[in-house]
Design a protein around this motif. Structure first.
Motif, PDB file in Angstrom:
ATOM      1  N   MET A   1       0.819  -1.185   0.000  1.00 47.29           N
ATOM      2  CA  MET A   1       0.000   0.000   0.000  1.00 47.29           C
ATOM      3  C   MET A   1       0.871   1.259   0.000  1.00 47.29           C
ATOM      4  SD  MET A   1      -3.369   0.645   2.189  1.00 47.29           S
ATOM      5  CE  MET A   1      -2.888   1.566   3.606  1.00 47.29           C
ATOM      6  N   LEU A   2       2.089   1.116   0.444  1.00 45.59           N
ATOM      7  CA  LEU A   2       2.992   2.261   0.491  1.00 45.59           C
ATOM      8  C   LEU A   2       3.216   2.883  -0.891  1.00 45.59           C
ATOM      9  CD1 LEU A   2       4.722   4.043   2.280  1.00 45.59           C
ATOM     10  CD2 LEU A   2       6.607   2.446   1.929  1.00 45.59           C
ATOM     11  N   PRO A   3       3.423   2.086  -1.966  1.00 46.31           N
ATOM     12  CA  PRO A   3       3.568   2.728  -3.282  1.00 46.31           C
ATOM     13  C   PRO A   3       2.332   3.537  -3.694  1.00 46.31           C
ATOM     14  CG  PRO A   3       4.360   0.477  -3.384  1.00 46.31           C
ATOM     15  CD  PRO A   3       3.710   0.652  -2.039  1.00 46.31           C
ATOM     16  N   ALA A   4       1.142   3.025  -3.389  1.00 43.87           N
ATOM     17  CA  ALA A   4      -0.073   3.765  -3.735  1.00 43.87           C
ATOM     18  C   ALA A   4      -0.179   5.064  -2.941  1.00 43.87           C
ATOM     19  CB  ALA A   4      -1.303   2.899  -3.488  1.00 43.87           C
ATOM     20  N   LEU A   5       0.220   5.033  -1.666  1.00 34.89           N
ATOM     21  CA  LEU A   5       0.196   6.254  -0.855  1.00 34.89           C
ATOM     22  C   LEU A   5       1.229   7.267  -1.345  1.00 34.89           C
ATOM     23  CD1 LEU A   5      -0.248   4.711   2.694  1.00 34.89           C
ATOM     24  CD2 LEU A   5      -1.966   5.889   1.322  1.00 34.89           C
ATOM     25  N   LEU A   6       2.406   6.776  -1.738  1.00 29.54           N
ATOM     26  CA  LEU A   6       3.418   7.677  -2.284  1.00 29.54           C
ATOM     27  C   LEU A   6       2.944   8.311  -3.588  1.00 29.54           C
ATOM     28  CD1 LEU A   6       6.736   5.759  -1.607  1.00 29.54           C
ATOM     29  CD2 LEU A   6       6.013   7.933  -0.630  1.00 29.54           C
ATOM     30  N   PHE A   7       2.321   7.511  -4.442  1.00 31.42           N
ATOM     31  CA  PHE A   7       1.781   8.062  -5.677  1.00 31.42           C
ATOM     32  C   PHE A   7       0.756   9.147  -5.393  1.00 31.42           C
ATOM     33  CE2 PHE A   7      -1.902   7.995  -8.510  1.00 31.42           C
ATOM     34  CZ  PHE A   7      -1.329   8.527  -9.654  1.00 31.42           C
ATOM     35  N   GLN A   8      -0.142   8.875  -4.458  1.00 31.10           N
ATOM     36  CA  GLN A   8      -1.187   9.841  -4.135  1.00 31.10           C
ATOM     37  C   GLN A   8      -0.597  11.133  -3.579  1.00 31.10           C
ATOM     38  OE1 GLN A   8      -4.253   9.400  -5.069  1.00 31.10           O
ATOM     39  NE2 GLN A   8      -4.898  11.363  -4.306  1.00 31.10           N
ATOM     40  N   ALA A   9       0.448  10.994  -2.748  1.00 34.30           N
ATOM     41  CA  ALA A   9       1.057  12.183  -2.146  1.00 34.30           C
ATOM     42  C   ALA A   9       1.886  12.978  -3.151  1.00 34.30           C
ATOM     43  CB  ALA A   9       1.928  11.771  -0.966  1.00 34.30           C
ATOM     44  N   LEU A  10       2.588  12.288  -4.040  1.00 37.11           N
ATOM     45  CA  LEU A  10       3.501  12.975  -4.952  1.00 37.11           C
ATOM     46  C   LEU A  10       2.874  13.382  -6.284  1.00 37.11           C
ATOM     47  CD1 LEU A  10       6.674  10.791  -4.360  1.00 37.11           C
ATOM     48  CD2 LEU A  10       6.125  13.013  -3.357  1.00 37.11           C
ATOM     49  N   VAL A  11       2.008  12.541  -6.824  1.00 34.17           N
ATOM     50  CA  VAL A  11       1.455  12.815  -8.146  1.00 34.17           C
ATOM     51  C   VAL A  11      -0.035  13.118  -8.068  1.00 34.17           C
ATOM     52  CG1 VAL A  11       1.130  11.899 -10.476  1.00 34.17           C
ATOM     53  CG2 VAL A  11       3.197  11.327  -9.210  1.00 34.17           C
ATOM     54  N   GLY A  12      -0.806  12.200  -7.484  1.00 33.38           N
ATOM     55  CA  GLY A  12      -2.250  12.375  -7.407  1.00 33.38           C
ATOM     56  C   GLY A  12      -2.917  12.094  -8.741  1.00 33.38           C
ATOM     57  N   TRP A  13      -4.234  12.158  -8.748  1.00 29.78           N
ATOM     58  CA  TRP A  13      -4.959  11.888  -9.977  1.00 29.78           C
ATOM     59  C   TRP A  13      -4.861  13.069 -10.922  1.00 29.78           C
ATOM     60  CZ3 TRP A  13      -6.633   9.051 -13.624  1.00 29.78           C
ATOM     61  CH2 TRP A  13      -7.527   9.566 -14.549  1.00 29.78           C
ATOM     62  N   THR A  28       0.607  -2.410  -7.890  1.00 27.01           N
ATOM     63  CA  THR A  28       1.060  -3.793  -8.068  1.00 27.01           C
ATOM     64  C   THR A  28       1.207  -4.548  -6.750  1.00 27.01           C
ATOM     65  OG1 THR A  28       3.347  -3.041  -8.169  1.00 27.01           O
ATOM     66  CG2 THR A  28       2.222  -3.417 -10.267  1.00 27.01           C
ATOM     67  N   THR A  29       1.390  -3.869  -5.653  1.00 17.59           N
ATOM     68  CA  THR A  29       1.544  -4.564  -4.370  1.00 17.59           C
ATOM     69  C   THR A  29       0.239  -4.668  -3.585  1.00 17.59           C
ATOM     70  OG1 THR A  29       2.166  -2.513  -3.271  1.00 17.59           O
ATOM     71  CG2 THR A  29       3.961  -3.878  -4.134  1.00 17.59           C
ATOM     72  N   VAL A  30      -0.857  -4.193  -4.148  1.00 21.64           N
ATOM     73  CA  VAL A  30      -2.128  -4.224  -3.419  1.00 21.64           C
ATOM     74  C   VAL A  30      -2.627  -5.653  -3.237  1.00 21.64           C
ATOM     75  CG1 VAL A  30      -4.561  -3.559  -3.530  1.00 21.64           C
ATOM     76  CG2 VAL A  30      -2.786  -1.880  -3.989  1.00 21.64           C
ATOM     77  N   PHE A  31      -2.603  -6.466  -4.306  1.00 18.27           N
ATOM     78  CA  PHE A  31      -3.090  -7.841  -4.158  1.00 18.27           C
ATOM     79  C   PHE A  31      -2.246  -8.652  -3.175  1.00 18.27           C
ATOM     80  CE2 PHE A  31      -3.032 -12.335  -5.205  1.00 18.27           C
ATOM     81  CZ  PHE A  31      -4.358 -12.646  -4.941  1.00 18.27           C
ATOM     82  N   PRO A  32      -0.909  -8.642  -3.276  1.00 18.51           N
ATOM     83  CA  PRO A  32      -0.149  -9.367  -2.247  1.00 18.51           C
ATOM     84  C   PRO A  32      -0.424  -8.855  -0.832  1.00 18.51           C
ATOM     85  CG  PRO A  32       1.268  -8.880  -4.091  1.00 18.51           C
ATOM     86  CD  PRO A  32      -0.020  -8.151  -4.333  1.00 18.51           C
TER      87      PRO A  32
END
Length: 197
Positions: A1-13, A28-32
């Motif tokens: 979940m950390l990559p998704a949080l980093l994306f949201q903080a740095l890039v966003g939609w 990619t790490t959400v399912f695992p």
């Protein structure tokens, strides 16, 4: 979940190519992670709330999902790319928005369903796992709706301004426990276990 949080903080939609592809890669790490959380929650409910055993079970399941169920880790990124481009290109249309939300709900339900089914049947064969998951989901649609409700409430609480930062640390584990309890009490686990025998 950390990559998704980093994306949201740095890039966003954003409706750009880079944002759509970076957002997809960040998932990619959400399912695992979901697979590991469900395994840890199952361990906690079965063996008691011993944190060391649950943490060990989380990392074992995370590694198993990353190595053996890698094909499932591609579902959310693929859905994100397809739905992201649909929304970016035709986002002003209400029908497109409805299709994007429906597609996202279907992808989330499939990810949670495969992770829950993989806990019971212990196979990494894509055809077997997907067949049993879809069959069980069609037989227990109320369980799928409960999963979507749990995931929706969890994500909604995690984006709240004041308590969202604390909720990010606590709510995924609580949601996994809720999903495991829901699976057991509504008959999803018994249905999958019965099909595995």
């Amino acid at each position: 979940m950390l990559p998704a949080l980093l994306f949201q903080a740095l890039v966003g939609w954003q409706g750009t190519h880079a944002a759509i592809w970076l957002g997809a890669i960040s998932l990619t790490t959400v399912f695992p992670g979901i697979h590991g959380l469900l395994a840890a929650a199952t361990s906690m409910l079965d063996d008691g709330f011993e944190s060391a055993r649950a943490a060990r079970r989380f990392w074992q399941a995370f590694g198993t999902a990353f190595r053996g169920l890698w094909w499932m880790s591609a579902v959310l990124p693929a859905a994100t790319v397809i739905l992201g481009y649909d929304y970016a290109l035709m986002g002003g249309n209400d029908v497109v928005l409805l299709l994007v939300v429906s597609g996202a709900a279907l992808a989330i339900a499939l990810v949670v369903g495969v992770a829950a089914t993989a806990q019971s049947i212990h196979t990494c064969a894509p055809v077997v796992l997907m067949t049993r998951t879809v069959s069980a989901m069609l037989r227990r649609p109320h369980v799928v709706l409960a999963w979507l409700l749990i995931v929706g409430l969890t994500v909604s609480a995690m984006v709240l301004p004041v308590i969202g930062a604390v909720a990010v640390l606590l709510l995924p584990a609580g949601a996994a426990l809720a999903i495991v309890v829901c699976n057991r009490s509504l008959g999803y686990s018994a249905l999958v276990d019965g099909a595995a025998r």
